[in-house]
Design an enzyme around this catalytic site. Structure first.
Site, PDB file in Angstrom:
ATOM      1  NE  ARG A  37      -4.130   1.939   2.108  1.00 50.70           N
ATOM      2  CZ  ARG A  37      -4.771   2.579   3.078  1.00 50.70           C
ATOM      3  NH1 ARG A  37      -4.394   2.441   4.340  1.00 50.70           N
ATOM      4  NH2 ARG A  37      -5.802   3.350   2.799  1.00 50.70           N
ATOM      5  CD1 TRP A  79      -4.166   6.446   4.831  1.00 49.88           C
ATOM      6  CD2 TRP A  79      -4.465   8.231   6.130  1.00 49.88           C
ATOM      7  NE1 TRP A  79      -3.858   6.069   6.113  1.00 49.88           N
ATOM      8  CE2 TRP A  79      -4.025   7.155   6.943  1.00 49.88           C
ATOM      9  CE3 TRP A  79      -4.719   9.461   6.732  1.00 49.88           C
ATOM     10  CZ2 TRP A  79      -3.841   7.262   8.312  1.00 49.88           C
ATOM     11  CZ3 TRP A  79      -4.532   9.574   8.108  1.00 49.88           C
ATOM     12  CH2 TRP A  79      -4.103   8.496   8.887  1.00 49.88           C
ATOM     13  CB  SER A 103      -9.699   9.566  -0.361  1.00 57.67           C
ATOM     14  OG  SER A 103     -10.819   8.746  -0.674  1.00 57.67           O
ATOM     15  CB  SER A 104      -5.910   5.698  -0.265  1.00 53.84           C
ATOM     16  OG  SER A 104      -5.704   4.297  -0.201  1.00 53.84           O
ATOM     17  CB  THR A 105     -11.513   3.677   0.281  1.00 51.12           C
ATOM     18  OG1 THR A 105     -12.016   4.638  -0.638  1.00 51.12           O
ATOM     19  CG2 THR A 105     -12.630   3.240   1.205  1.00 51.12           C
TER      20      THR A 105
END
Length: 397
Positions: A37, A79, A103-105
């Site tokens: 990630r 984020w 965003s990054s869920t």
């Protein structure tokens, strides 16, 4: 000095998701443990309270302590990666304010959706909303890079995701374009999944998903940030799709369907009322998820705005497309509603919430859905007052 081990952090994240009953299968666990990630989150924003009641976003970048950044990356958190359609954390010189647009869920939401997609080896998947590319990477690990097509509307976001996917070893099909149109050139797909919220499932997705295939997407007919549901639909041989809402979920709206916040004198929008009456239903009920979802079904396309003037709150519901409004104000323990325009917004919401209460307040998972070329239909059991049909917008001529 001890440095954080990304592989150990991925393993811990997988443990957390498994303990939370989100991660259910070994194949998806292997994906979570394998896909880095941190490659998809080289920079992002931490949110917190700011001045004057605004949310403040503090950049986290490659210049941040690496252990601190990795610890944040592998938290089960969403984020923000872009503000106002342009500003990224690596371009910010300090804490800023703005409106999140990418965003990054949080991994629990991402993995929960992927588990609900019911994929099998060799399946071909269309993803709407590449974002950072992390969920795309998970799909590529599970199914193979040639079986994944991902569409992102924002060119800069798409380019960053594509670079991260290449760095992670996945040369998949990333496309810059309007995800509401799908991607017909690689259709038909066995599965279609959206990582953005939509007001309705585009019929293009139904056409591009093979019979027996599944569509998974967050729906909210008024593009509210809450009161939305995760729809899981199976495409049928006759070109329709049917299924149900399988749970609550929340995503940023598709860029083309994002609402422009209303500004100016709101009272001027509600100057001419056609009716005024007392209501036994407080607008505070719309703070709850299921009533908020019902309100969107009953009055699709409506915006909810709360305003305070001279210490008095007014709750507005505006349907700008049809020049209709409802304005609710408290008078002691009672609420009064003024309505104007061709659509009686509050009447529709009041009727829906009352019928839902009379039916025993069923959960959002009781909502069924059907998509045809003509319309979306929603219903709860066999209650005639809990049925809605939303025609697709007419084609322009």
């Amino acid at each position: 000095m001890t440095h954080a081990d990304p592989a150990a952090l991925r393993h811990a994240l997988a443990d957390c998701l498994e303990e939370g009953d989100v991660l259910k299968t070994s194949a998806w666990r292997k994906a979570v443990e394998s896909v880095p990630r941190e490659l998809f989150l080289p920079s992002f924003f931490k949110s917190g309270p700011g001045p004057h009641g605004f949310t403040q976003y503090t950049p986290v970048t490659r210049t941040t302590d690496e252990d601190e950044r990795l610890a944040l990356v592998y938290q089960d958190e969403t984020w923000v990666t872009q503000l106002d359609g342009r500003l990224t954390a690596d371009a910010a010189d300090g804490p800023v304010t703005g409106f999140p647009t990418s965003s990054s869920t949080m991994p629990s939401t991402v993995v929960g959706m992927l588990e609900a997609l019911d994929v099998e080896d060799g399946m071909n998947v269309l993803e709407i909303g590449t974002g950072t590319g992390y969920s795309t990477g998970l799909l590529c690990h599970r199914l193979g890079e040639d079986n994944v097509t991902s569409v992102e509307v924002d060119r800069s976001v798409s380019e960053r995701a594509d670079a991260a996917l290449e760095e992670a070893g996945y040369s998949t099909w990333t496309v810059t374009g309007d995800g509401l149109l799908g991607h017909p050139y690689r259709a038909p797909y066995d599965r279609t999944i959206a990582t953005c919220a939509v007001r309705r499932i585009p019929y293009a997705w139904v056409r591009q998903t093979r019979p027996g295939g599944i569509i998974l997407a967050t729906v909210g007919p008024s593009a509210w940030s809450y009161g939305t549901g995760l729809a899981k639909l199976t495409v049928k041989d006759d070109g329709t799709a049917e299924g149900r809402i399988i749970g609550r979920t929340s995503f940023m709206p598709a860029r083309a369907e994002a609402v422009t916040p209303l500004f100016g004198d709101l009272s001027a929008r509600a100057a001419y009322a056609d009716s005024e009456r007392r209501t036994t239903l407080s607008p505070d009920v719309l703070n709850d998820w299921m009533p908020a979802f019902l309100a969107q079904l009953a009055a699709p396309g409506t915006q909810l705005v709360r305003a305070v003037s001279d210490g008095r709150e007014t709750v507005y519901l505006f349907d700008t497309g049809r020049e209709s409004f409802a304005a609710l104000s408290a008078d002691g323990s009672e609420w009064h509603v003024r309505q104007g325009g061709p659509v009686s917004i509050w009447d529709a919401i009041e009727n829906a919430v009352t019928a839902w209460r009379n039916a025993g307040e069923p959960d959002i998972t009781s909502v069924r859905m059907e998509i045809t070329p003509q319309a979306h239909a929603y219903w709860i059991d066999d209650h005639p007052a809990l049925r809605w049909r939303h025609p697709h917008p007419p084609l322009s001529v």
